[in-house]
Design an enzyme around this catalytic site. Sequence first.
Site, mmCIF file in Angstrom:
data_model
loop_
_atom_site.group_PDB
_atom_site.id
_atom_site.type_symbol
_atom_site.label_atom_id
_atom_site.label_comp_id
_atom_site.label_asym_id
_atom_site.label_seq_id
_atom_site.Cartn_x
_atom_site.Cartn_y
_atom_site.Cartn_z
ATOM 1 N N THR A 24 -9.300 43.022 46.921
ATOM 2 C CA THR A 24 -8.783 42.278 48.134
ATOM 3 C C THR A 24 -8.708 40.810 47.319
ATOM 4 O O THR A 24 -9.656 40.801 46.216
ATOM 5 C CB THR A 24 -9.504 42.140 49.417
ATOM 6 O OG1 THR A 24 -10.689 43.614 49.539
ATOM 7 C CG2 THR A 24 -9.365 41.451 50.374
ATOM 8 N N THR A 59 -5.307 43.250 50.565
ATOM 9 C CA THR A 59 -6.041 44.541 49.760
ATOM 10 C C THR A 59 -5.329 45.802 49.045
ATOM 11 O O THR A 59 -4.043 45.860 50.483
ATOM 12 C CB THR A 59 -6.787 44.332 50.538
ATOM 13 O OG1 THR A 59 -8.309 45.745 50.227
ATOM 14 C CG2 THR A 59 -6.721 45.216 51.918
ATOM 15 N N SER A 112 -10.785 46.606 59.607
ATOM 16 C CA SER A 112 -10.963 46.027 57.719
ATOM 17 C C SER A 112 -12.143 44.312 58.027
ATOM 18 O O SER A 112 -12.356 44.328 59.509
ATOM 19 C CB SER A 112 -10.097 45.214 58.253
ATOM 20 O OG SER A 112 -9.928 43.883 57.124
#
Length: 570
Positions: free
Chosen positions: A379, A397, A450
């Site tokens: 990321t 990412t 996420s």
Amino acid sequence: MKTKKLYQLSYLFILLITTIANGQIYGRNGMVVSSSEIASEVGVDILEKGGNAIDASVATAFVLAVTHPSAGNIGGGGFLVFMDASGNATTIDFREKAPLASSPTLFLDGAGNLPEGKNLYGMESTANHIGAKSVGVPGTVAGMYMAHQKYGLLPWADLVQPAIDIATNGFPLTYSLYEAETFFSANSPIPFLQEYFKKDNGDFTEFGELWKQPELAQTLIEIRDYGQDGFYKGKVAKEIVRYMKEKGGIITMDDLKKYNAVERNPIKGTFNGYDIYSMPPPSSGGVALVEMMNLMELADLKTIEFNSTEYVHLVAEVMRRAFADRAEFMGDADFNENLPLDKLTSKAFANKRFENIDMTKASVSDSTKFGQLYDGSSTTHFSVADAQGNAVSVTYTLEHSYGSGMGSKKLGFIFNNEMGDFNPIPGVTTTDGLIGTDPNLIQPEKRMLSSMTPTIVAKDGKPYLIIGSPGGRTIINTVFQTVLNVLAYDMRVDKAIEAMKIHHQWLPNTIEYENGLLSPDTIKNLQAMGHTLEATNVLGELMGIQIDTENKILIGASDSSSPDGAAVGY
């Protein structure tokens, strides 16, 4: 500041208008902080040409796809938080989606188990992180295109062209990329990665030599000429589908055509008079950040010395509670109608949570109902501010560093392995971090949960702090501690970024701490309180901008743990 510029900016001009001191960069008119100095320079160049913070963000993102391939991408996805000069905040969700052919048991064998195999590093990994089935439908191009169409000023082609130029003409291979080349060429079982850094003549690119990516340049030309359709339709899309079919993936033309980025209202919280704006689900970052800041607001921080035993204990207990809530409740809001966002971010909920924190001993993470996904570390984050007062915070990412390690030679970019961020085995949660709760099970077109936490803090209705970080499962906590350092402990942004960080995620029941930054006495005291501690090398790679609103000066700082990162301002 390097004496040899890596892009078409005038070194003398930048030298005259940028002040460097103690790890910070000062500027008056614009600032870009990213994991690649070249990308930061391009972003500032766009600002100088009359672009706004959104324009600079789009250009920076595409250049990162060339210069920072471990995480910069057009084969992945992420999130953008935008605050305009008037204090209006919004977000753009371009998280990857599960293909239409997905199911909750996509990665399980006939016995309902999650098989293992070799990942891109040649190491054992679970099936949900390996191979073409692990690739989610990419969202970066759609996200950047939506941001530009709604809020950009300069022509789209002008924002993509710098990335094309760099991919075509090459840039000096950095030492961090050279290290990756050396490792993958000898150890990766994936042919694409084994040859990823080769030159046209078949030789590997040496450190400092120009690394050219002509195939990626051609893909970017399609995006430049046709916008979003240049990726999701046409010859790029056809090659993606052909490659996926060849490698056993399930992404189809329908998946690509149906992909959409979404503009969403931000998660909003407050802390001691500051306003905090961050990402809503499918990112859990904003909710967890606000919940933790609410809890810390209840503590008497004036009596708690930074980095003390009491401080580390309190922060770990706050993290423990937020991550338990994350695992139980969080998922894609488009597939979960009743996510308790208002409850989790409320002051009243924080009051109840705070009541059961015992400042003399550690809580017990004794339930297997809650925990945290093991997000990958591929990321990257960048922060942008312009002269008009607009601010952008972007985290995007590939999941693991270099994603799935897979890519078509005709396209020149690496695909993500984001399907591994879904809960892989329905109903199964374990103490080592495997989660099986319903909100984040695999479903067609669902966006996986996420940890990314791009954040903008406002002071008196204007952007004050633009911050974010990579780090997979640690992102939420590194951003949380950096924001806390600035707002509660009055640290400058560079000091806040470099300060000691810890990480606790409910399960496993362990405090990770940065090696060498926690005193032996503090470690012993925490262990006596019932904590288990484990040293790690680095937590986070933060990129931040702090705005001196009184003097109208932008202060940028790039984490020293980022080998190629830089703040560039003018």
